[in-house]
Structures are given as structure tokens and as C-alpha cells.
Design a protein around this motif. Structure first.
Motif, PDB file in Angstrom:
ATOM      1  N   LEU A  43      32.749  21.424 -21.983  1.00  0.00           N
ATOM      2  CA  LEU A  43      32.658  22.771 -21.430  1.00  0.00           C
ATOM      3  C   LEU A  43      32.665  22.775 -19.905  1.00  0.00           C
ATOM      4  O   LEU A  43      33.396  23.548 -19.286  1.00  0.00           O
ATOM      5  N   TRP A  86      36.103  21.792 -18.618  1.00  0.00           N
ATOM      6  CA  TRP A  86      37.028  22.880 -18.963  1.00  0.00           C
ATOM      7  C   TRP A  86      36.894  24.024 -17.969  1.00  0.00           C
ATOM      8  O   TRP A  86      37.892  24.538 -17.448  1.00  0.00           O
ATOM      9  N   GLN A  87      35.665  24.409 -17.689  1.00  0.00           N
ATOM     10  CA  GLN A  87      35.432  25.512 -16.756  1.00  0.00           C
ATOM     11  C   GLN A  87      35.875  25.145 -15.337  1.00  0.00           C
ATOM     12  O   GLN A  87      36.475  25.961 -14.633  1.00  0.00           O
ATOM     13  N   GLU A 132      43.257  27.509 -22.122  1.00  0.00           N
ATOM     14  CA  GLU A 132      42.399  28.649 -21.823  1.00  0.00           C
ATOM     15  C   GLU A 132      41.945  29.370 -23.077  1.00  0.00           C
ATOM     16  O   GLU A 132      40.797  29.843 -23.151  1.00  0.00           O
ATOM     17  N   GLU A 147      37.413  26.975 -35.551  1.00  0.00           N
ATOM     18  CA  GLU A 147      37.560  25.638 -34.975  1.00  0.00           C
ATOM     19  C   GLU A 147      37.738  24.590 -36.075  1.00  0.00           C
ATOM     20  O   GLU A 147      37.022  24.574 -37.068  1.00  0.00           O
ATOM     21  N   HIS A 169      41.333  28.095 -25.937  1.00  0.00           N
ATOM     22  CA  HIS A 169      40.665  27.154 -26.846  1.00  0.00           C
ATOM     23  C   HIS A 169      39.475  26.583 -26.089  1.00  0.00           C
ATOM     24  O   HIS A 169      39.590  25.591 -25.386  1.00  0.00           O
ATOM     25  N   GLU A 170      38.344  27.267 -26.175  1.00  0.00           N
ATOM     26  CA  GLU A 170      37.174  26.941 -25.362  1.00  0.00           C
ATOM     27  C   GLU A 170      36.830  25.461 -25.425  1.00  0.00           C
ATOM     28  O   GLU A 170      36.766  24.875 -26.505  1.00  0.00           O
ATOM     29  N   GLU A 171      36.663  24.873 -24.238  1.00  0.00           N
ATOM     30  CA  GLU A 171      36.313  23.466 -24.031  1.00  0.00           C
ATOM     31  C   GLU A 171      37.506  22.514 -24.150  1.00  0.00           C
ATOM     32  O   GLU A 171      37.404  21.339 -23.841  1.00  0.00           O
ATOM     33  N   HIS A 221      36.854  17.799 -25.850  1.00  0.00           N
ATOM     34  CA  HIS A 221      36.119  19.020 -25.554  1.00  0.00           C
ATOM     35  C   HIS A 221      34.997  18.702 -24.575  1.00  0.00           C
ATOM     36  O   HIS A 221      34.219  17.770 -24.791  1.00  0.00           O
TER      37      HIS A 221
END
Length: 197
Positions: A127, A130-131, A173, A4, A175-177, A125
């Protein structure tokens, strides 16, 4: 998230003095707001996340927050770069300014390239968001890592094949968050983001 915040493109960075405050004032104000909302910042391990950009008056270039600036509570003219060229297929970028451009600069660039009416782009970002938005709004390919030519092509495909130009928000998808919004100006990009929070 071990990689990251690291720049994956080959950068031609021309070190230059900070830009006049008037050129980044609005950009910096929105960045401050996003920082205070916790949508741009740094993780406990010190690695920063999120960035923001706006098209310069010369429409072919854009200002963006610099690499590794998520750690700073406040930015100033020393913390922005001007991206002057992006060659995604060659994984190359040229920029000028007192700091090197963000690792996500190529992702911002493809939006400006494909959407001439867009003048502001936000990458944050979150979470939970994003989810909750995954595959409910346009979503990039899970195999496309951030800051890569593959991510650029995945974003380009969404702009061509989905309603992304209308909804102005997408989830990364792989790239978390990671979430992007954009608009005719930064106020619209922020309004799009707020509408989902």
C-alpha cells in the motif's frame, strides 16, 4: 477488494502433473523471497495477493504461480501453471499443470507479448509503495480492474506510449496496492522492485 483473487477470464485448464522441479526452481526461489518480504501473501480474510512468472524455454509460453496460492508460506511444483495461450480480446486463457493459472495471468502475458526481451515478471502488493508511486511511474487507467481485458489494454498502452519499457515498473491505479515490475530475468525484476522499496 471483494473480488480480489477471483479469476475473471474464461479458462481452458488442462489438468496435468506437476512440472519438473528444475523448471520452476528459480521462479520458486524468488516467490519465496517475495513472500518473506510480505509482498506476496494473503489478507486477514484469507484472500491471496501477488504472483510471479517467468518465460519458459519455448518463448511463447510462461510459468506462473497458481490461483489462490498467496496463502501458502511455501510453494512447490504443485503450485505452478504453464500459460499456453492468451486471447485478451476474447477474455480467454489456456493453461496446463496441476493448478489453474493466477487471476493476473493476462497482465503478465501482455508484457511478454510486447517485450520479447523480458523473461521475468513480478506482481506484488504494498500500500505505501503503491501510494507513493502513483502517477510518478507509469500508471494504469483507474477504471481498469485487475485481470481484465481493460487492464491488458491499459498496460499495452503504457508500454507503447510511456517510458515503461525502460523503467520496468508500473502501478495499477484501479487495483489497490498492485504494482508490477519486470526484467530480462527475475533477478532484474527483483532489482527494479528493490530500488523503490
Amino acid at each position: 477488494m471483494t473480488d480480489e483473487g477471483y479469476i475473471k477470464f474464461s479458462a481452458d485448464w488442462q489438468h496435468a502433473p506437476p512440472f519438473p522441479e528444475a523448471e520452476i526452481e528459480i521462479l520458486n526461489a524468488f516467490r519465496q523471497e517475495l513472500y518473506e518480504m510480505g509482498l506476496i501473501g494473503a489478507y486477514e480474510n484469507g484472500i491471496g495477493y501477488g504472483n510471479i512468472s517467468c518465460r519458459a524455454e519455448n518463448g511463447g509460453v510462461f510459468y506462473i504461480s497458481g490461483s489462490k496460492t498467496g496463502n501458502f508460506a511455501r510453494l512447490d511444483t504443485r503450485h505452478y501453471a504453464l500459460v499456453t495461450y492468451v486471447g485478451a480480446s476474447e477474455n480467454r486463457l489456456s493453461c496446463t499443470g496441476p493448478i489453474i493459472a493466477s487471476s493476473e495471468s493476462m497482465s503478465h502475458a501482455v508484457i511478454y507479448e510486447e517485450c520479447p526481451d523480458v523473461n521475468g515478471v513480478i506482481h506484488v502488493h504494498d500500500l505505501h509503495l503503491w501510494q507513493s508511486l502513483m502517477h510518478k511511474v507509469p500508471t494504469t487507467d483507474a477504471s481498469a480492474p485487475y485481470g481484465s481485458p481493460e487492464m491488458v489494454e491499459s498496460i499495452r498502452q503504457l508500454l507503447v506510449d510511456t517510458d515503461l519499457k525502460a523503467c520496468k515498473i508500473f502501478v495499477m491505479e484501479g487495483h489497490e496496492e498492485g504494482i508490477f515490475t519486470f526484467g530480462a530475468d527475475l533477478a532484474e525484476a527483483m532489482a527494479v522492485l528493490r530500488s523503490y522499496l
